[in-house]
Design a protein around this motif. Structure first.
Motif, mmCIF file in Angstrom:
data_model
loop_
_atom_site.group_PDB
_atom_site.id
_atom_site.type_symbol
_atom_site.label_atom_id
_atom_site.label_comp_id
_atom_site.label_asym_id
_atom_site.label_seq_id
_atom_site.Cartn_x
_atom_site.Cartn_y
_atom_site.Cartn_z
ATOM 1 N N ASP A 247 61.911 -27.367 -13.096
ATOM 2 C CA ASP A 247 60.998 -28.511 -13.095
ATOM 3 C C ASP A 247 61.639 -29.820 -13.544
ATOM 4 O OD1 ASP A 247 58.971 -26.946 -12.082
ATOM 5 O OD2 ASP A 247 57.894 -26.756 -13.992
ATOM 6 N N ARG B 45 49.163 -33.776 -3.645
ATOM 7 C CA ARG B 45 49.873 -32.913 -4.602
ATOM 8 C C ARG B 45 49.261 -32.972 -5.988
ATOM 9 N NH1 ARG B 45 54.405 -35.682 -2.195
ATOM 10 N NH2 ARG B 45 54.968 -34.507 -0.347
ATOM 11 N N ARG C 72 55.062 -22.126 -5.648
ATOM 12 C CA ARG C 72 56.464 -21.878 -6.019
ATOM 13 C C ARG C 72 57.132 -20.852 -5.111
ATOM 14 N NH1 ARG C 72 58.068 -24.520 -10.707
ATOM 15 N NH2 ARG C 72 56.441 -24.772 -12.269
ATOM 16 N N THR D 185 52.998 -27.340 -0.718
ATOM 17 C CA THR D 185 51.674 -27.366 -1.344
ATOM 18 C C THR D 185 50.649 -26.831 -0.350
ATOM 19 O OG1 THR D 185 52.332 -29.296 -2.639
ATOM 20 C CG2 THR D 185 49.966 -28.874 -2.439
ATOM 21 N N ARG E 37 59.442 -28.730 -1.903
ATOM 22 C CA ARG E 37 58.230 -28.057 -2.377
ATOM 23 C C ARG E 37 57.217 -27.947 -1.253
ATOM 24 N NH1 ARG E 37 57.602 -30.418 -8.565
ATOM 25 N NH2 ARG E 37 58.871 -28.755 -9.478
ATOM 26 N N TRP F 56 44.301 -30.540 -0.878
ATOM 27 C CA TRP F 56 44.853 -29.345 -1.500
ATOM 28 C C TRP F 56 43.900 -28.178 -1.289
ATOM 29 C CZ3 TRP F 56 43.192 -26.459 -5.859
ATOM 30 C CH2 TRP F 56 44.121 -25.511 -6.317
ATOM 31 N N PRO G 207 48.420 -27.357 -7.856
ATOM 32 C CA PRO G 207 49.846 -26.997 -7.916
ATOM 33 C C PRO G 207 50.431 -26.660 -6.549
ATOM 34 C CG PRO G 207 48.507 -25.175 -8.662
ATOM 35 C CD PRO G 207 47.561 -26.327 -8.438
ATOM 36 N N HIS G 208 51.742 -26.840 -6.460
ATOM 37 C CA HIS G 208 52.461 -26.412 -5.265
ATOM 38 C C HIS G 208 52.661 -24.897 -5.335
ATOM 39 C CE1 HIS G 208 55.656 -27.089 -8.231
ATOM 40 N NE2 HIS G 208 56.421 -26.275 -7.531
#
Length: 190
Positions: free
Chosen positions: A16, A40, A47, A66, A64, A164, A44-45
């Motif tokens: 991060d 974003r 991972r 999302t 990344r 999102w 959260p994106h």
């Protein structure tokens, strides 16, 4: 001549701080005002679909993904994609995009969407979204909204707002379905 020892890895929380530095170098403080950043900020994106590139142990690039709902398409927003200045123009960004798109396909994403330069992303499989088809939570140049359509009807369903998407309920439902299968199997086996 210096030989680069590049390794591509799935992002984890230990990345991060350096990812923040890389994005600051690439985009500056204005990155927080962009329409994609507004999405974003909503959650959260993912991972498991976000990757870094390390050179001899040093993180030098990241991408990344999302989760988003774009019209009725359950897809992923790609970005930010950033490479340290010392490693630009070596194909690292293109490889990160390729890895992320392939991972999204395997995970069942219907599309990978981004706001970016068509000459850069076009050769990587991205196509223009219909002009003004998607409404972002802020101004965006509609000529830069691109997609890798994964589902057959992606373009037809990319109309409306983009925001999102919370994947946690889908994961819980999938786990419940798996549990039902286990219970049914156990009942048969007994």
């Amino acid at each position: 001549m210096y030989k680069h020892d590049l390794v591509y890895l799935t992002e984890d929380a230990s990345h991060d701080a350096v990812i923040e530095i890389i994005n600051e170098e690439a985009f500056g403080p204005g990155r927080f005002t962009r329409a994609a950043a507004r999405i974003r900020e909503q959650g959260p994106h993912d991972r498991s679909l976000s990757f870094i590139c390390a050179d001899d142990g040093e993180t030098i690039a990241s991408v990344r993904m999302t989760p988003v709902l774009a019209g009725s398409v359950k897809g992923h927003l790609l970005g930010p994609l950033a490479v340290r200045p010392s490693h630009k123009n070596k194909g690292i960004g293109r490889e990160l995009v390729r890895i992320a798109v392939e991972a999204a396909k395997r995970k069942g994403s219907e599309a990978v969407i981004l706001v970016g330069d068509p000459p850069y992303y076009g050769p990587l499989g991205f196509e223009k979204v219909a002009y003004n088809a998607l409404t972002f939570p802020g101004p965006v140049d509609p000529n830069r909204v691109l997609v890798v359509p994964i589902a057959a009807d992606t373009h037809a369903r990319l109309h409306g707002s983009i925001a999102w998407r919370d994947d946690s309920t889908a994961a819980t439902e999938a786990e419940d379905d798996d549990l039902d299968d286990v219970v049914q199997f156990t009942a048969i086996a007994v």
